[in-house]
Design a protein around this motif. Structure first.
Motif, PDB file in Angstrom:
ATOM      1  N   ARG A   1       1.020  -1.539   0.520  1.00 46.69           N
ATOM      2  CA  ARG A   1       0.172  -0.120   0.005  1.00 46.69           C
ATOM      3  C   ARG A   1       1.017   1.088  -0.001  1.00 46.69           C
ATOM      4  O   ARG A   1       1.994   0.998   0.730  1.00 46.69           O
ATOM      5  CB  ARG A   1      -0.694  -0.101   1.169  1.00 46.69           C
ATOM      6  N   GLN A   2       0.465   2.231  -1.311  1.00 47.13           N
ATOM      7  CA  GLN A   2       0.824   3.777  -1.150  1.00 47.13           C
ATOM      8  C   GLN A   2       0.343   3.980   0.225  1.00 47.13           C
ATOM      9  O   GLN A   2      -0.818   5.031  -0.316  1.00 47.13           O
ATOM     10  CB  GLN A   2       0.934   3.879  -2.076  1.00 47.13           C
ATOM     11  N   VAL A   3       0.735   5.439   1.248  1.00 46.72           N
ATOM     12  CA  VAL A   3       0.400   5.785   2.107  1.00 46.72           C
ATOM     13  C   VAL A   3       1.267   7.086   2.338  1.00 46.72           C
ATOM     14  O   VAL A   3       2.525   7.225   1.983  1.00 46.72           O
ATOM     15  CB  VAL A   3       0.369   5.412   3.614  1.00 46.72           C
ATOM     16  N   VAL A   4       0.543   8.418   2.755  1.00 45.82           N
ATOM     17  CA  VAL A   4       1.693   9.180   2.273  1.00 45.82           C
ATOM     18  C   VAL A   4       0.499  10.155   4.035  1.00 45.82           C
ATOM     19  O   VAL A   4      -0.741   9.992   4.248  1.00 45.82           O
ATOM     20  CB  VAL A   4       0.991  10.289   1.204  1.00 45.82           C
ATOM     21  N   PHE A   5       1.939  10.622   5.185  1.00 41.72           N
ATOM     22  CA  PHE A   5       0.759  11.147   6.350  1.00 41.72           C
ATOM     23  C   PHE A   5       1.526  12.703   5.979  1.00 41.72           C
ATOM     24  O   PHE A   5       3.094  13.211   5.972  1.00 41.72           O
ATOM     25  CB  PHE A   5       1.615  10.274   7.197  1.00 41.72           C
ATOM     26  N   GLU A   6       0.585  13.211   5.568  1.00 37.12           N
ATOM     27  CA  GLU A   6       1.281  14.847   5.320  1.00 37.12           C
ATOM     28  C   GLU A   6       1.008  16.304   6.873  1.00 37.12           C
ATOM     29  O   GLU A   6      -0.244  16.015   7.096  1.00 37.12           O
ATOM     30  CB  GLU A   6       0.828  15.405   3.989  1.00 37.12           C
ATOM     31  N   ASN A   7       1.850  16.826   6.973  1.00 35.68           N
ATOM     32  CA  ASN A   7       1.452  17.846   7.490  1.00 35.68           C
ATOM     33  C   ASN A   7       2.314  19.590   6.960  1.00 35.68           C
ATOM     34  O   ASN A   7       2.411  20.704   7.074  1.00 35.68           O
ATOM     35  CB  ASN A   7       2.370  17.635   8.871  1.00 35.68           C
ATOM     36  N   LYS A   8       2.088  19.277   5.588  1.00 38.91           N
ATOM     37  CA  LYS A   8       2.796  20.433   4.404  1.00 38.91           C
ATOM     38  C   LYS A   8       2.214  21.044   4.129  1.00 38.91           C
ATOM     39  O   LYS A   8       1.665  20.146   2.549  1.00 38.91           O
ATOM     40  CB  LYS A   8       4.269  19.945   4.407  1.00 38.91           C
ATOM     41  N   VAL A   9       1.628  21.645   3.989  1.00 41.86           N
ATOM     42  CA  VAL A   9       0.441  22.198   2.668  1.00 41.86           C
ATOM     43  C   VAL A   9       1.216  22.154   1.257  1.00 41.86           C
ATOM     44  O   VAL A   9       0.760  21.774   0.048  1.00 41.86           O
ATOM     45  CB  VAL A   9      -0.448  24.047   3.287  1.00 41.86           C
ATOM     46  N   GLU A  10       2.025  22.430   1.063  1.00 38.37           N
ATOM     47  CA  GLU A  10       3.195  23.124   0.047  1.00 38.37           C
ATOM     48  C   GLU A  10       3.165  21.702  -1.061  1.00 38.37           C
ATOM     49  O   GLU A  10       3.162  21.515  -2.145  1.00 38.37           O
ATOM     50  CB  GLU A  10       4.124  24.015   0.185  1.00 38.37           C
ATOM     51  N   ARG A  11       3.361  20.211  -0.266  1.00 44.58           N
ATOM     52  CA  ARG A  11       3.567  19.412  -0.934  1.00 44.58           C
ATOM     53  C   ARG A  11       2.184  18.813  -1.446  1.00 44.58           C
ATOM     54  O   ARG A  11       2.495  17.639  -1.654  1.00 44.58           O
ATOM     55  CB  ARG A  11       4.186  18.350   0.284  1.00 44.58           C
ATOM     56  N   LEU A  12       0.841  19.173  -0.750  1.00 42.64           N
ATOM     57  CA  LEU A  12      -0.384  18.378  -1.098  1.00 42.64           C
ATOM     58  C   LEU A  12      -0.939  18.415  -2.968  1.00 42.64           C
ATOM     59  O   LEU A  12      -0.272  19.775  -3.367  1.00 42.64           O
ATOM     60  CB  LEU A  12      -0.776  18.848  -0.078  1.00 42.64           C
ATOM     61  N   PRO A  13      -1.349  17.773  -3.991  1.00 39.37           N
ATOM     62  CA  PRO A  13      -1.489  17.806  -5.112  1.00 39.37           C
ATOM     63  C   PRO A  13      -2.349  19.169  -5.130  1.00 39.37           C
ATOM     64  O   PRO A  13      -3.465  19.658  -4.803  1.00 39.37           O
ATOM     65  CB  PRO A  13      -1.681  17.192  -5.163  1.00 39.37           C
ATOM     66  N   ASP A  14      -2.172  20.363  -6.247  1.00 37.82           N
ATOM     67  CA  ASP A  14      -4.001  20.844  -6.533  1.00 37.82           C
ATOM     68  C   ASP A  14      -4.826  20.242  -7.613  1.00 37.82           C
ATOM     69  O   ASP A  14      -5.027  20.600  -7.996  1.00 37.82           O
ATOM     70  CB  ASP A  14      -3.061  22.778  -7.196  1.00 37.82           C
TER      71      ASP A  14
END
Length: 229
Positions: free
Chosen positions: A15-28
Motif C-alpha cells: 500500500r502507498q500511504v501518505v501522512f502529510e503535514n506540509k501544505v505545499e506538498r499537497l497536489p492541486d
C-alpha cells in the motif's frame, strides 16, 4: 519534521500511504493522488489545517480524489477541533461531506477524557495493551468529539465507541463520500500518548490494512489490462 512516507506492510499487497503535514506538498489536482492508496491528514499543527483551508484548489483536489474512490483518514487533535471543522466544511467539498465533526467538544467545549482506549487497541489488533498513559488517573486520554448530533441513519458507520458509563462516544467512524471514504478518529496519531504506545506500530499496520485498498487508478489500470488481455 516531514511526515510524508510510503508504507507497504503486506508484501503481497503493498500500500502507498501518505501522512502529510506540509501544505505545499499537497497536489492541486485530484490525479496527483493517483498512486496513493491512503492519505492521512495531520491535525496536530493548526497552521497546517488553516493553511490548507486557505487553498481551495488543494482542498478540491482531495475532495475529487475521495469522490473517485480515494481513502482519507483524519485523526483529530482535540485542541484543533475548530480548525478541523472549518476545513471539512470548506465549500470546496462539493457536495458537502454528509457528517462533519462539530467545532467544539460536547463537554461544554472541553475534550472528553477517558482513562484508556481499549476499543481502539482491539480495533487495531493490539491485544493486552490498552492505549493509556502510565498514570491514567492523573493523565487521562483526551479525545475529540466526532458526533455533531442528529446524524441521519446511513450517513456514517461508527466502527468503535468508548466504554464510558455515562454514554458511548464514537472513536472511529467512516463517512461515505462518493465512491470513496473518509475515516474520522477522535485521537491524534501524533499525540505523545500514541507515540509512546508499545502497540503503535502494530496498530498502524492493521489500520492501513483495514482502510487502504488498491489505489483507484491502479484498479482501473488492472481492469483495463484484463479487458485488453
Amino acid at each position: 519534521d516531514d511526515k510524508d512516507a510510503n508504507a507497504g506492510f503486506d508484501q503481497n499487497n503493498p500500500r502507498q500511504v501518505v501522512f502529510e503535514n506540509k501544505v505545499e506538498r499537497l497536489p492541486d489536482v485530484w490525479f496527483g493522488y493517483n498512486s496513493i492508496d491512503l492519505t492521512i491528514l495531520s491535525t496536530e499543527n493548526p497552521g497546517f489545517i488553516t493553511g490548507l483551508n486557505n487553498q481551495p484548489a488543494k482542498v478540491r483536489a482531495i475532495a475529487q480524489w475521495v469522490r473517485r474512490g480515494g481513502r482519507l483518514v483524519v485523526p483529530i487533535t482535540h485542541l484543533n477541533q475548530q480548525q478541523v471543522h472549518a476545513l471539512l466544511s470548506n465549500p470546496a467539498w462539493d457536495p458537502p461531506i454528509p457528517v462533519v465533526p462539530p467545532p467544539k467538544g460536547a463537554n461544554n467545549g472541553e475534550a472528553l477524557t477517558l482513562p484508556s482506549l481499549p476499543t481502539v487497541a482491539t480495533w487495531g489488533g493490539v491485544q493486552g495493551d490498552p492505549l493509556r498513559f502510565p498514570d491514567a488517573k492523573t493523565h487521562p486520554v483526551k479525545i475529540a468529539t466526532l458526533d455533531p448530533g442528529r446524524v441521519h441513519p446511513g450517513d456514517w458507520d461508527v466502527k468503535i465507541e468508548s466504554e464510558e458509563a455515562s454514554g458511548k462516544r464514537p472513536l472511529i467512524a467512516d463517512v461515505r463520500y462518493g465512491l470513496g471514504r473518509i475515516t474520522y478518529m477522535a485521537f491524534s496519531l501524533e499525540d505523545p500518548l500514541f507515540r509512546q504506545w508499545n502497540g503503535r506500530d502494530q496498530f498502524l499496520q492493521n489500520m492501513i490494512n483495514k482502510l487502504a485498498p488498491k489505489a483507484p487508478a491502479q484498479v482501473e489500470e488492472q481492469r483495463f489490462a484484463g479487458r485488453g488481455g
